[in-house]
Scaffold this motif. Sequence first.
Motif, short mmCIF file in Angstrom:
data_model
loop_
_atom_site.label_atom_id
_atom_site.label_comp_id
_atom_site.label_asym_id
_atom_site.label_seq_id
_atom_site.Cartn_x
_atom_site.Cartn_y
_atom_site.Cartn_z
N PRO A 6 0.79 -1.23 0.00
CA PRO A 6 0.00 0.00 0.00
C PRO A 6 0.82 1.28 0.00
CG PRO A 6 -0.74 -1.53 1.72
CD PRO A 6 0.58 -2.01 1.23
N ILE A 11 0.35 6.95 4.11
CA ILE A 11 -0.13 5.95 5.07
C ILE A 11 0.01 6.55 6.47
CG2 ILE A 11 2.16 4.88 5.09
CD1 ILE A 11 0.87 2.24 5.76
N THR A 187 -3.99 4.71 3.21
CA THR A 187 -3.96 3.48 4.01
C THR A 187 -3.86 3.85 5.48
OG1 THR A 187 -2.88 2.21 2.26
CG2 THR A 187 -2.71 1.34 4.49
N ASN A 209 -14.90 5.45 4.01
CA ASN A 209 -14.32 4.36 3.22
C ASN A 209 -14.94 3.00 3.52
OD1 ASN A 209 -11.80 5.51 1.70
ND2 ASN A 209 -11.75 6.44 3.74
N ILE A 232 -5.48 -3.05 9.31
CA ILE A 232 -4.90 -2.48 8.08
C ILE A 232 -6.06 -2.22 7.13
CG2 ILE A 232 -3.30 -2.80 6.16
CD1 ILE A 232 -1.83 -4.87 7.80
N TRP A 233 -6.19 -0.94 6.77
CA TRP A 233 -7.34 -0.56 5.94
C TRP A 233 -6.83 0.26 4.77
CZ3 TRP A 233 -12.55 0.79 8.61
CH2 TRP A 233 -13.57 0.76 7.66
N SER A 234 -6.92 -0.35 3.58
CA SER A 234 -6.51 0.32 2.35
C SER A 234 -7.61 0.15 1.31
CB SER A 234 -5.19 -0.27 1.82
OG SER A 234 -4.76 0.42 0.67
#
Length: 548
Positions: A6, A11, A187, A209, A232-234
């Motif tokens: 990512p 980030i 991210t 999101n 973890i959020w992408s």
Amino acid sequence: MTLTTPIIEPIAIVGTTGSGKTYAAKGIVEDLLARGRRVCIIDPLGVWYGLRTTADGEAPAFPVTIFGGDRADFPITTEDGAALGAVIADGLVQASIVDTSDLTGGETIKLMTPFFETLFAKNREALLLVIDEADAFAPQNPVPGAERLKGAVDKIARRGRVKGFRLMTITQRPAVLDKSVLSQIATLIAMGLRSPQDRKAIEGWVKGNADENMAKDVLASLPKLARGEGWIWSPGADILKRKTFPLIRTLDTSKTPEPGKKLVEARAVARVDVAAIRAALGAVGAKAIEPTKATAADLAAAEQRGYQRGLAEGEKRGVVQGQALALTRMRSALDALRIQEIPAGSLVADDGRKDAGPEGNHRPTSGAGPKPSAVASADGALNSAARKMLAVLDTNPPVRRSWQQVATLAGLKARGGHFNAGRKAIIDGGYIIERDGLIEHANPSPGAAESVSDPAAIVDMWAASLSGAAPKILRFLFGESRDGLGGRQGTKEWIAEQLGMQPRGGHWNAAWKELRDNGIVTINGNIARLTDLFAPAELNRNREASNA
């Protein structure tokens, strides 16, 4: 998929103290270093140096160059921001740490504002820029004077991608991080967040999101996450994953000490080619110095500007100290112009004169006697460290100080190649007299300022030069005493209690070390008090006479 995938857009890693956010960031950085990527880490806590050692402390890891801090390969001052930004942007070092842990808030602003501005202006290739404790550099509500610093970080976050920046921000307080920086992230790695205000700070990004139920579940889980666990959020990569981050391969120097457990020490570190980097730095410096010649009018204007700036600042510290500061500012302004005339390669000169005079004092081989202050001359024979030290020593009458004291008052670290080269130059050039471990100027300039003798003014002078908690401790010990004979004394624990500080940790211990190294405090038994450094000059002379 690896965690490095990512890192194309910005980030952010958020989490409360002890949640493992720096640990998780180090794992990502390790992967990139192993791939030979360019990395620059802004480290206000002094905890990233472990990248140079394996996790067990027994073997070298990654050759990361450290600028500033206690483990510096290259000590830096608050004047080095633009030059350091250019060095990193030009790719002269592949991986670097800029350690600001020993700087005050004001010093950090002075260093990092031109650093970020220059880095943004000059960088053209892929660079992972890690900003730990990012809220200190881009706060939502900056203190007066920090607006430019916040704007420079914001510009990198919003526009840096086209210039090669891969930005990683780390913060334990997303509620106080500038929202324009936080809004740019693509991210999010969310570790344990217990504060409702901090969870709310990322709520808008999370809800924007994900669907409402998913966002609700993620936000509700944050206070319950174990150490080292996070989301973890992408969205762009279609990733939403809760995981425990793996063990890092390098030494965990950000770990909180636990009672009864001894931290692993770095017994081997990856070495950087300091000589090669220094040569590259010299090449950049030579290119940056244009061969323009300062006119007499330029010098006169610089002298006047420097003098007026010094007087303005000096008004707050008393007339005597103001005059000394004015002269120093004036000479610095002159230096800035005159250094343009120094030929490339002559910034550090060694004229080979090593004849020693009486008592081991080095003298020039010529019959002209000791030179006047290099700060007040235009011969360009000394590096900046030497000039700064001579400026400190150039008082009338001369004051005897230790090398450590001179370095601190000159804004230098009393170690490393830069300091040692300056020390060697002023010894070999016969500028100083050295006796019993103390030095003084051999021949002060005709316009040298009077030496500061008022105890309160001496406190102000040292407080402006010390770092971290040291000035606060100094002022407390001095108390209301105006003659240097009173003041306070007590145990370090009592002093911490009076100051509302914790009597432990690196910040606290570093302050006491700096105070002791500079001969400012003495500790007999368990009682700390100021030394005679803050007694009136007349009293010191009387004591010296009685001791003789």
